[in-house]
Write a protein that holds these residues in place. Structure first.
Motif, PDB file in Angstrom:
ATOM      1  N   ALA A  95       0.840  -1.198   0.000  1.00  0.00           N
ATOM      2  CA  ALA A  95       0.000   0.000   0.000  1.00  0.00           C
ATOM      3  C   ALA A  95       0.874   1.247   0.000  1.00  0.00           C
ATOM      4  CB  ALA A  95      -0.922  -0.008   1.215  1.00  0.00           C
ATOM      5  N   GLU A  96       0.436   2.240  -0.713  1.00  0.00           N
ATOM      6  CA  GLU A  96       1.174   3.497  -0.776  1.00  0.00           C
ATOM      7  C   GLU A  96       1.300   4.114   0.617  1.00  0.00           C
ATOM      8  OE1 GLU A  96      -1.160   5.815  -3.419  1.00  0.00           O
ATOM      9  OE2 GLU A  96      -0.401   4.834  -5.242  1.00  0.00           O
ATOM     10  N   GLY A  97       2.496   4.584   0.925  1.00  0.00           N
ATOM     11  CA  GLY A  97       2.725   5.245   2.205  1.00  0.00           C
ATOM     12  C   GLY A  97       2.911   4.304   3.370  1.00  0.00           C
ATOM     13  N   SER A  98       3.051   2.984   3.141  1.00  0.00           N
ATOM     14  CA  SER A  98       3.228   2.041   4.247  1.00  0.00           C
ATOM     15  C   SER A  98       4.570   2.268   4.941  1.00  0.00           C
ATOM     16  CB  SER A  98       3.169   0.599   3.729  1.00  0.00           C
ATOM     17  OG  SER A  98       1.905   0.306   3.204  1.00  0.00           O
ATOM     18  N   GLU A  99       4.547   2.145   6.253  1.00  0.00           N
ATOM     19  CA  GLU A  99       5.775   2.322   7.021  1.00  0.00           C
ATOM     20  C   GLU A  99       6.741   1.178   6.745  1.00  0.00           C
ATOM     21  OE1 GLU A  99       7.232   2.519  11.714  1.00  0.00           O
ATOM     22  OE2 GLU A  99       5.099   2.424  11.190  1.00  0.00           O
ATOM     23  N   ARG A 100       7.980   1.524   6.411  1.00  0.00           N
ATOM     24  CA  ARG A 100       9.000   0.522   6.104  1.00  0.00           C
ATOM     25  C   ARG A 100       9.627   0.006   7.399  1.00  0.00           C
ATOM     26  NH1 ARG A 100       6.401   1.906   1.557  1.00  0.00           N
ATOM     27  NH2 ARG A 100       7.627   1.590  -0.341  1.00  0.00           N
ATOM     28  N   ASP A 101       9.327  -1.228   7.747  1.00  0.00           N
ATOM     29  CA  ASP A 101       9.983  -1.833   8.903  1.00  0.00           C
ATOM     30  C   ASP A 101      10.815  -3.025   8.427  1.00  0.00           C
ATOM     31  OD1 ASP A 101       8.116  -3.734   8.263  1.00  0.00           O
ATOM     32  OD2 ASP A 101       7.078  -3.725  10.189  1.00  0.00           O
ATOM     33  N   GLY A 102      11.359  -3.786   9.373  1.00  0.00           N
ATOM     34  CA  GLY A 102      12.221  -4.903   9.020  1.00  0.00           C
ATOM     35  C   GLY A 102      11.524  -5.965   8.184  1.00  0.00           C
ATOM     36  N   ARG A 103      10.258  -6.240   8.487  1.00  0.00           N
ATOM     37  CA  ARG A 103       9.533  -7.270   7.736  1.00  0.00           C
ATOM     38  C   ARG A 103       9.287  -6.836   6.300  1.00  0.00           C
ATOM     39  NH1 ARG A 103       4.618  -7.513  11.777  1.00  0.00           N
ATOM     40  NH2 ARG A 103       5.066  -5.282  11.586  1.00  0.00           N
ATOM     41  N   LEU A 104       8.941  -5.565   6.117  1.00  0.00           N
ATOM     42  CA  LEU A 104       8.687  -5.080   4.774  1.00  0.00           C
ATOM     43  C   LEU A 104       9.971  -5.080   3.941  1.00  0.00           C
ATOM     44  CD1 LEU A 104       5.986  -4.180   3.562  1.00  0.00           C
ATOM     45  CD2 LEU A 104       6.713  -1.814   3.841  1.00  0.00           C
ATOM     46  N   ARG A 105      11.069  -4.659   4.565  1.00  0.00           N
ATOM     47  CA  ARG A 105      12.340  -4.652   3.838  1.00  0.00           C
ATOM     48  C   ARG A 105      12.773  -6.060   3.472  1.00  0.00           C
ATOM     49  NH1 ARG A 105      13.315  -0.167   7.354  1.00  0.00           N
ATOM     50  NH2 ARG A 105      14.089  -1.553   8.995  1.00  0.00           N
ATOM     51  N   GLU A 106      12.545  -7.022   4.380  1.00  0.00           N
ATOM     52  CA  GLU A 106      12.898  -8.409   4.072  1.00  0.00           C
ATOM     53  C   GLU A 106      12.045  -8.944   2.925  1.00  0.00           C
ATOM     54  OE1 GLU A 106      13.214 -12.845   6.166  1.00  0.00           O
ATOM     55  OE2 GLU A 106      12.660 -11.098   7.376  1.00  0.00           O
ATOM     56  N   ALA A 107      10.754  -8.604   2.932  1.00  0.00           N
ATOM     57  CA  ALA A 107       9.868  -9.038   1.842  1.00  0.00           C
ATOM     58  C   ALA A 107      10.347  -8.479   0.508  1.00  0.00           C
ATOM     59  CB  ALA A 107       8.434  -8.602   2.125  1.00  0.00           C
ATOM     60  N   PHE A 108      10.745  -7.203   0.499  1.00  0.00           N
ATOM     61  CA  PHE A 108      11.239  -6.594  -0.739  1.00  0.00           C
ATOM     62  C   PHE A 108      12.514  -7.289  -1.217  1.00  0.00           C
ATOM     63  CE2 PHE A 108       9.225  -2.190   0.322  1.00  0.00           C
ATOM     64  CZ  PHE A 108       7.974  -2.738   0.096  1.00  0.00           C
ATOM     65  N   ILE A 110      13.597 -10.424  -0.602  1.00  0.00           N
ATOM     66  CA  ILE A 110      13.332 -11.773  -1.123  1.00  0.00           C
ATOM     67  C   ILE A 110      12.654 -11.691  -2.486  1.00  0.00           C
ATOM     68  CG2 ILE A 110      12.100 -13.940  -0.726  1.00  0.00           C
ATOM     69  CD1 ILE A 110      12.406 -13.456   2.262  1.00  0.00           C
ATOM     70  N   ALA A 111      11.724 -10.744  -2.624  1.00  0.00           N
ATOM     71  CA  ALA A 111      11.028 -10.580  -3.897  1.00  0.00           C
ATOM     72  C   ALA A 111      12.014 -10.224  -5.005  1.00  0.00           C
ATOM     73  CB  ALA A 111       9.954  -9.503  -3.771  1.00  0.00           C
ATOM     74  N   GLN A 112      12.986  -9.363  -4.690  1.00  0.00           N
ATOM     75  CA  GLN A 112      13.981  -8.985  -5.688  1.00  0.00           C
ATOM     76  C   GLN A 112      14.858 -10.173  -6.066  1.00  0.00           C
ATOM     77  OE1 GLN A 112      16.643  -5.916  -4.360  1.00  0.00           O
ATOM     78  NE2 GLN A 112      17.451  -5.512  -6.413  1.00  0.00           N
ATOM     79  N   GLU A 113      15.251 -10.963  -5.066  1.00  0.00           N
ATOM     80  CA  GLU A 113      16.112 -12.123  -5.328  1.00  0.00           C
ATOM     81  C   GLU A 113      15.403 -13.181  -6.163  1.00  0.00           C
ATOM     82  OE1 GLU A 113      17.108 -13.353  -1.423  1.00  0.00           O
ATOM     83  OE2 GLU A 113      18.706 -11.854  -1.144  1.00  0.00           O
TER      84      GLU A 113
END
Length: 313
Positions: A95-108, A110-113
């Motif tokens: 979602a637009e404007g979602s707060e970037r925390d550790g879980r969100l960064r990890e999801a990004f 893994i998705a990139q890899e």
């Protein structure tokens, strides 16, 4: 007309031989061809093909079933757990404007890899796609859930060299209860969860959410006939124990926990059905204090699985 008898087609020609009737040239066609071959001897019959596969050592186990439609995993923990487990993900939606925390960064990461598409959309659109689930600004779209075959749960225990521990649900219709059972089963060392194909909850986005991603690590199997499958487990050497408020044995006194075991949990309202009750080798009750009569399916399964894990330890 007179005098035109030589005109082509004016005279009807007849065959010199009589027309074939029920005898003569068709006599051989009326003769019997012997007894009908057995099904396994007829090349186009299902039994023939199964016999051939058995000769080649090919399994005749039915194909796995799927939910039929793509599913949504909503919430940061469930999405990250699913990504860690390596389940196929079609796309990630944030979602637009979602707060970037550790879980969100990890999801990004893994998705990139893994080359998974990452799409940023409005919160309202994400609400609509996930059916207004509590997505915390992150959701994953996955293919239809692929259910295991019921016999594969025994195979999994054999591969690990452990006595089977399977949790079977009897008409549990709340997907959140199913998700809770899957999570507890994974946490306490069960080898899988069995659910009926009809009139029961399946692995939906809500079940994914409650399982906190455990459905990616623990197989969930479907069966057309729960009673028949329970009897198959019994034939394989498992004891079938059902949770019931009026059980003959109290859970602390259960002495079957360290052996091959199928734990059956009943529906939220009616408990175990009559046929399932009659199939169980033993009925076990959870001691309750006060006037509380029962626990919901998810909590009851968790309490029983904890007792079984203690017995196995």
């Amino acid at each position: 007309m007179p005098g035109n008898s030589a005109r082509r087609g004016a005279i009807r020609k007849t065959s010199k031989k009589p027309a074939a009737g029920s005898g003569g040239r068709v006599k051989r066609g009326l003769e019997g061809k012997g007894p009908t071959p057995k099904a396994k001897d007829r090349p186009n019959h299902k039994a023939y093909k199964q016999a051939k596969r058995a000769e080649k050592g090919t399994s005749t186990r039915p194909r796995r079933r799927t939910t039929g439609d793509a599913e949504w995993i909503a919430g940061r923990n469930p999405v990250v757990e699913a990504l860690r487990a390596g389940i196929p993900v079609n796309a990630l939606y944030v979602a637009e404007g979602s707060e970037r925390d550790g879980r969100l960064r990890e999801a990004f990461k893994i998705a990139q890899e893994r080359g998974i598409s990452l799409l940023e959309i409005t919160t309202r659109e994400l609400d609509r796609l996930t059916g207004n689930a509590v997505h915390q600004g992150l959701a994953a779209r996955i293919p239809a859930y692929e259910y295991a075959h019921a016999d594969e749960l025994l195979d999994r225990a054999a591969d690990l060299g452990e006595p089977p521990l399977i949790v079977a649900l009897d008409s549990v219709t709340d997907p959140r209860n199913l998700g809770a059972v899957v999570r507890s089963a994974a946490g306490f060392g069960a080898h899988g969860v069995l659910v009926p194909e009809r009139r029961a909850a399946g692995i939906t986005a809500s079940a994914w959410k409650t399982s906190a991603g455990a459905a990616a690590r623990l197989p969930v199997a479907q069966t057309v006939n729960l009673v028949r499958q329970l009897k198959r487990y019994q034939e394989a050497g498992c004891m079938v124990v059902g949770l019931a408020a009026d059980g003959d044995v109290s859970l602390p006194d259960l002495d079957l926990g360290d052996g091959p075991l199928v734990l059956v949990v009943g529906s939220e309202d009616a408990g175990l059905s009559r046929l399932v009750t009659e199939t169980c080798d033993q009925l076990v009750s959870i001691p309750m204090a006060g006037n509380l009569e029962s626990l919901n399916a998810g909590v009851a399964a968790s309490v029983a699985l904890y007792a079984v894990s203690r017995a196995r330890a």
